[in-house]
Design an enzyme around this catalytic site. Sequence first.
Site, mmCIF file in Angstrom:
data_model
loop_
_atom_site.group_PDB
_atom_site.id
_atom_site.type_symbol
_atom_site.label_atom_id
_atom_site.label_comp_id
_atom_site.label_asym_id
_atom_site.label_seq_id
_atom_site.Cartn_x
_atom_site.Cartn_y
_atom_site.Cartn_z
ATOM 1 N N GLU A 224 0.808 -1.300 0.125
ATOM 2 C CA GLU A 224 -0.118 0.158 0.052
ATOM 3 C C GLU A 224 0.827 1.188 -0.032
ATOM 4 O O GLU A 224 0.632 2.333 0.609
ATOM 5 C CB GLU A 224 -0.879 -0.033 1.163
ATOM 6 C CG GLU A 224 -2.011 -1.205 1.269
ATOM 7 C CD GLU A 224 -2.828 -1.159 2.339
ATOM 8 O OE1 GLU A 224 -4.171 -1.510 2.083
ATOM 9 O OE2 GLU A 224 -2.353 -0.842 3.650
HETATM 10 C C1 ACM Z 1 -2.342 -5.423 3.898
HETATM 11 O O1 ACM Z 1 -3.296 -5.875 4.061
HETATM 12 N N1 ACM Z 1 -2.130 -4.038 3.771
HETATM 13 C C2 ACM Z 1 -1.312 -6.166 3.700
#
Ligand code: ACM
Length: 696
Positions: A333
């Site tokens: 992310e």
């Molecule tokens: C995640 O759930 N950001 C790995």
Amino acid sequence: MKTKILALSLLILMTLGSLYSQPAESSLSTDSLTLMPWPQEIEVEPGFQIIDTDFRLAISIVGGETKAGAGSRLENASTRFLRYLTDKTGTFLKAGYPVSGQVEGATLLIEIEEKAVLELGNDESYELDVLANKISLKARTDIGALRGLSTLKQLISVQNGAFGFPQVKIKDNPRFPWRGLMLDVSRHFMPVDVVKRNLDAMAFVKLNVLHWHLSDDQGFRVEVKNLPNLHERASDGMYYTQDQIRDIVTYADERGIRVVPEFDVPGHATAILTAYPEYASNLNLRYSLERNAGIFDPTLDPTNEEVYSFLDTLFKEVTPLFPDAYFHIGGDENEGKHWDENSQIQRFMAENEIPDNHELQTYFNIRLEKILSKYGKKLMGWEEIMTPNMPKSALIHSWRGVNEGMEPGESLIKAVKSGYHTILSNGYYIDLMLSVEDHYQVDPMPEHELTQEEQSRILGGEATMWSELVTPLTIDTRIWPRTAAIAERFWSARDIKDLDDMHRRLMATSQKLEGLGIRHIQVREYLLRNIANYKDTGALSDLVKISEPLKIYTRNSGGTQYQVYSPFTLFADVCTPDAVDVIPFEKEVTAYVETANESDPVALKEYLGKWATIYERLLQIEQDAPLVGPVLPYAKRVRDVSTLLLEGLDEGKLRKKDFVVIQDLLQEKDDPRQNLDVELAVKDGILDLATFLSDK
Ligand code: ACM
């Protein structure tokens, strides 16, 4: 011909009377067993070995000492086994420890060939043979023997009023070598005792990896002596000392559980940058620990050489704390907003012909891989680390799914086809608050054309416990019991998938977990007492049985309704997925609809009658229990729906007008707080019943 084979099979079955490998296929006697995970091969005999005061356990290392050395993994596990047995059955054992040098007279003889060094791919197989007066547990390694002891603990049951072991012959080994639980201790810190009791529960269901998510935007949780700002300024004082880490790693090792740490970089880095802002991609910000939930912009600067010196210092100090070969660097992310906004970073990319942020992150990851390999570690990261230039030695952690615009298993398949080893977490996000059935039906091996070699690169999976909405008090209620069913998916054969049988065994497993110190049952009772302010909890308890927390992150959507220091002792925190009245109520509705109300629907009326009284009963305690007030509007809607349906059942039909009112009452409110952040889990059953009655 077919009939003949069938008849022959039946004959063999009747003669043996006991041979099967799947509980779903036969309820001859496995329906009394509640093992989870279900073993690969099991035969059940009619006998039962009663546990009495003479029960003796001995350990033998084949071709070696007759007793494992003091303090060994197996000896300690054996002692814990005896304690569990004693506490479970109330038996005063004459020998409460493994007996030494008395292999002959032992009730339980554990034979192993070697003590293993814990690592990925350990031989975890074992054979268990329970006879009328003797139990044999054989394994090549002590880790296998530990798995067998977990099975034996789970076998303790009652026949004719006595505790004992049913006679079984088990041959067992795991389907996947990597069976993990990820604990996020950044969003909410989890003290040592929380981690330890969950390690006990993991061992009980044969999970073998604790993936410890130790840093994120909301906190950095490890003492780092050479970079003290990390724990001093970025943890609110809530971190593990290095001694505590060593203690937990040893505790896990003693249970045959590897510990894989995660330090999430370059994104999810607010805590790191709170400690050392000079490594940020945006040097104009003042960084402080994040208190909300979500995805945030603070990111390490991959073009700054000092960032690599910093990470080298960090990894040099922390890698010796974690003996496992794998080291998780996160990598998820990172949207690279601060990279886009930084002209120096843009110049670096242009000069080095790095086309986009993803490749810039690869550049960063490859630098990290080199540092980690210097310290003897293999790099592992969330699936975003997978780019064409990433070395194939990296382990890819597949997590994204439909919610992130991906096909199920997409990155897993891509990883193995590109030559990476991989594990799966998509489908096992237990913080999504989905039913256990949703998780249980996901298999780490996708239904996809894969070669044997590609299949062998799928190492297993991990349940993920992200902790935005859990505290040390409530975390057990979110992990258990669902994670036991996920553990079965990782250990047992693919065709062990009968849902009714899973529920039956899961309920028993859930109860057994209490004996290991897991608080998932008692904490919910406490939370109810807290909401009721120690007045009668009956009405709240009835409401909890039909309510589930909002799913798929719709609780705390936007991430600002709850901060890390918000109360997590509310009605929604008592509720769990798989509210207990849902399945039985829906079965009653189906039965009623199918038999077209030939008989008096006594059970349905009982349910609805109970729900119709919840509101009035809450009113009786409200004055003394301020936390009950917010529950009232929801309880009132439940009362109104139930009352209308009861009238409908009495009259044999429902007026159209009342049907519309019911539909209206069941509408989810726009503001989730009006619904207490829960959903009425019996809604489908209620609508089915209302539709049936209104169609008449
Ligand atoms: C995640 O759930 N950001 C790995």
